[in-house]
Each structure stands twice: as C-alpha cells, then as structure tokens.
Scaffold this motif. Structure first.
Motif, PDB file in Angstrom:
ATOM      1  N   UNK A   1      38.936  73.517  14.245  1.00 13.92           N
ATOM      2  CA  UNK A   1      39.255  73.507  13.098  1.00 13.92           C
ATOM      3  C   UNK A   1      39.789  72.004  12.343  1.00 13.92           C
ATOM      4  N   UNK A   2      40.743  71.731  13.225  1.00 12.41           N
ATOM      5  CA  UNK A   2      41.462  70.227  12.868  1.00 12.41           C
ATOM      6  C   UNK A   2      40.294  68.974  13.269  1.00 12.41           C
ATOM      7  N   UNK A   3      39.420  69.499  14.287  1.00 10.23           N
ATOM      8  CA  UNK A   3      38.417  68.413  14.713  1.00 10.23           C
ATOM      9  C   UNK A   3      37.031  68.466  13.785  1.00 10.23           C
ATOM     10  N   UNK A   4      36.968  69.101  12.951  1.00 11.99           N
ATOM     11  CA  UNK A   4      35.809  69.439  11.794  1.00 11.99           C
ATOM     12  C   UNK A   4      35.753  68.115  11.080  1.00 11.99           C
TER      13      UNK A   4
ATOM     14  N   UNK B   1      46.689  73.449   8.240  1.00 12.76           N
ATOM     15  CA  UNK B   1      45.702  74.215   8.671  1.00 12.76           C
ATOM     16  C   UNK B   1      44.556  74.833   7.715  1.00 12.76           C
ATOM     17  N   UNK B   2      45.492  75.590   7.084  1.00 10.44           N
ATOM     18  CA  UNK B   2      44.798  76.221   6.149  1.00 10.44           C
ATOM     19  C   UNK B   2      44.000  75.332   4.845  1.00 10.44           C
ATOM     20  N   UNK B   3      44.884  74.195   4.828  1.00  8.03           N
ATOM     21  CA  UNK B   3      44.269  73.117   3.943  1.00  8.03           C
ATOM     22  C   UNK B   3      42.967  72.904   4.299  1.00  8.03           C
ATOM     23  N   UNK B   4      42.873  72.698   5.519  1.00  8.63           N
ATOM     24  CA  UNK B   4      41.717  71.835   6.072  1.00  8.63           C
ATOM     25  C   UNK B   4      40.372  72.848   5.884  1.00  8.63           C
ATOM     26  N   UNK B   5      40.853  74.208   6.169  1.00  7.44           N
ATOM     27  CA  UNK B   5      39.827  75.084   5.909  1.00  7.44           C
ATOM     28  C   UNK B   5      39.193  75.229   4.585  1.00  7.44           C
ATOM     29  N   UNK B   6      39.990  75.152   3.874  1.00  7.74           N
ATOM     30  CA  UNK B   6      39.886  75.255   2.407  1.00  7.74           C
ATOM     31  C   UNK B   6      39.040  74.031   1.868  1.00  7.74           C
TER      32      UNK B   6
END
Lengths: 132, 276
Positions: free
Chosen positions: A89-92, B45-50
């Motif tokens: 996810x961080x890599x995305x 982490x959640x902020x990235x996804x959002x």
C-alpha cells in the motif's frame, strides 16, 4: 461535471491521468486484498485469544524486516500477510510517481521527468533512512 | 471495535471534507489509550488508501493538475520525512499539544469553507515567479458547464514553502493535512477550488507514503492496529462518499465542527497533563 473531460483541449495528456489512475487502482486492489487475507488468517490463528492490549504499545517499536515477512509468508502467518499488504500500500503512491516519470519521459518532457525523479529519490531515501 | 470507530471516522471524514487521519488519531489516543506514534503510523496508512481511492476517481475528471502536483510533491515529501523524524524525537505530550492546535485550526477553517464563494483575487504576482510558472508550464484549463476556464498559479515560492509545512504536519501528526494543502493552492496560489481539492488529494497519497515509510523503518507501524484502521477508514470513506451525494450535510457539518473543536481541547489537555 466530468462529462466534457474527454474533449478538454489542453489535456492531450489525458492518457497520463488514465495511466496514473490505473496504477493506483492496481496497487490499491492488490494491497487491500493481501491485507484482508492476512486479517482473516490472523483471526483464524489468534481470534480466540484475548484482544491485544494496545495501550502496551507505548514505547514499543516493531521494525518490520523483509526477511521476517518472507519467513512468515512461507509459514502462512497472518501478520506477515498484513505487513506485506501494508508495504504494498505504501509502495502504491511510489509506483504512481514512477509511472509519472515514464509518462513525462515518453512525452519528452525532461523538466518534469526530472522533477518526478526527484520525488522518487526523496521517497526511496525516506524508506531507507533507518535511524540509529 | 477499532474497525468500527474507523468506519465512523471514514464516513465523517468524507462527509465533512476533513481527512480520516484528523479524526482517527484522537479517537485512538483518547479512547483507546494508544500512544501517539502508533496512532499516527496507522492513520498515515489509512490516509494513503483513502487518497489513492479518491485520486482514481479524480484523475478521470478534468481538474487534477499533475504538473502542479508533482512539482509541489518535492516540498511535501521532504516535509513529511522531516516531520516523521521529528515525531520520533519529540515526546508524545508535545505532539498531542500540536495535534490539539491543528484540530482547533481545522474546526475553524472547516466552518469558513462553506461560506467562501469569492472569486480568486487576482493579486499581482512577482514577474519572476510568473515567468517561472510559465516556463514550468503549470497553467491549465478545464471545461465547466461548457465554458473553458483557464488558470495559472501565482506565488509559486509561497505555495512551495507552505507545502513543505503541510508535509511536515502530515508526517508529524499522521494526517493528510488536506485542509492545509487546499489553503495553499486555493488562497495563496489562486487556483480554482476544484483544481485545489483534487490536486491536493493527488499529493496526499505520496506525502503520506513518504511519512509512513519513515514510520515503517522506525517500527511504529503495528500491523494488528493498522489493519482495522485501514479497513475501517477505507470502507467508511466509500460509504461517506456515497452518502455525500444525497445528503444535506450542513447541519451535520456544524455539529461535527464543534466536535472537532472539543476534541482539539481534549488533546491539548492530554498533552499538558502528560507534560507534568
């Protein structure tokens, strides 16, 4: 209001936006899938135990190592799957920056290929700037 | 339980336009007793996804300005890494105090945002910055209701410095700091509002990734905590975005802004209590 976006005259780079959206969607799907799998595995393995005491995390650090993730994956450890998913996810967004370098480069936009590369270098430096 | 609260945070984050991080961190800290570092890590982490999820939609529209985004990402990522390192040096109480201030500030601007219908004030720009913006081909346009709207950013240096600050706040507090980014794009650089919000969102994912990479390498990402927060905020954001289309949110917004303000005070108090 997006109806006219295709006929937008300036955005001959519409393909760039579509490409970046695809990269993001791809990364998001894979990482959320792996994280969810890990969550189920974790609940199967530890669901019957007491919920972890999060308050105990204070001052506790848990550096995630790639080698331990790989070991865990082989053993089907739920935590390892979650960690892998989080990592992806961080890599995305990082992949998204990589894709924008590519997009600027094929349009011979050297300035922006360079600027995007700078962002990529900063991101990678951040990942490996392990303290202590 | 945490997943449920994160769901709530995601829904309200989407409804009010505040990022999920702004809401989830205080919930984790105040009600679950989780320390600020781990809460911020999970929230990032959640902020990235959002941000990624929203960007996918926004990129299909005409508003996101990739050039402006990429250029300013240089500032936000540097800021985020700096902020994340700062977070590991500063003690928790101080971070809680800073977070409290950020919440109170956000509740203030959140009320302002709706009443703001002003035309972008065309203050004269410095010639050098104007030329730079031209050379960097930052201008853009889009069609709004059949009319072509053109724009070009002003005050590049001011915007760039503010973005570095926004990045620092993001890395330090585990938030997307979207409000701050929109402020820089909209008010300082005089970009159209929709360009500001979508471009801000475009940058948030990369900014949060830069910050969370540092949290990763410092060991502040706890998988069992990040997972429920991530899933909760993601689902919540999705539901919230759907609800937003068919709901009158003005009253809710005011109510919620008061809530954010009170939470800000609570974070301040927690910070000061911990400092003694």
């Amino acid at each position: 209001m997006n109806t006219n976006s295709i006929s937008n005259p300036i955005s001959n780079g519409r393909q760039t936006e579509i490409l970046l959206a695809k990269v993001l969607l791809f990364g998001l799907k894979i990482s959320l899938f792996i994280v969810t799998v890990g969550g189920f595995l974790f609940l199967k393995q530890h669901g019957a135990e007491e919920p972890p005491a999060y308050a105990m995390l204070i001052g506790q650090i848990n550096p995630i190592k790639i080698s331990t993730i790989l070991d865990g994956l082989r053993q089907g450890d739920g935590i390892a799957f979650i960690e892998l998913g989080l990592f992806l996810l961080v890599a995305t967004p990082v992949m998204r920056v990589g894709a924008s370098i590519y997009a600027f480069a094929i349009r011979k936009d050297a300035t922006y290929a360079l600027i995007a590369s700078t962002v990529l270098v900063i991101l990678i430096a951040g990942l490996f700037s392990t303290p202590r | 339980m945490i997943a449920f609260c994160s769901l709530f945070a995601g829904v309200f984050g989407a409804l009010t336009g505040l990022g999920g991080g702004m809401i989830i961190v205080p919930i984790l800290v105040l009600y679950f007793g989780i320390d600020v570092h781990h809460a911020a890590g999970a929230a990032l982490i959640a902020v990235i996804a959002a941000s990624c999820a929203a960007s996918i939609e926004f990129l299909k529209g005409p508003y996101t300005n990739i050039r402006i985004g990429v250029l300013l990402e240089v500032a936000t990522t540097l800021g985020a890494i700096f902020g994340a390192h700062l977070a590991s040096i500063l003690n928790q109480s101080l971070i809680a105090v800073l977070f409290g201030i950020a919440l109170i500030y956000a509740s203030h601007t959140n009320l302002d945002a709706k009443t703001d219908n002003r035309k972008a004030s065309s203050q004269p720009d410095y010639p050098f910055q104007e030329r730079l913006a031209q050379n960097l081909k930052l201008a853009g346009n889009y069609l709004d209701q059949g009319k072509s709207v053109s724009y070009s950013p002003n005050h590049l240096f001011g915007g760039f410095s503010l973005m570095a600050l926004a990045g620092t706040a993001s890395g330090l507090l585990g938030i997307g700091s979207g409000a701050f980014k929109v402020f820089a794009l909209d008010r300082v650089m005089n970009l159209p509002f929709k360009v500001s919000t979508t471009t801000s969102n475009f940058m948030i994912g990369v900014t949060a990734a830069a910050g969370s990479a540092t949290y990763f390498s410092k060991g502040y990402i706890e998988p069992t905590l990040a997972l429920p927060v991530l899933l909760g905020v993601t689902c919540g954001g999705y539901i919230g975005a759907r609800l937003l289309a068919r709901m009158k949110v003005k009253a809710l917004r005011v109510l919620f802004t008061v809530g954010v303000f009170v939470t800000g005070i609570q974070m301040l108090m927690k910070g000061f209590a911990g400092a003694q």
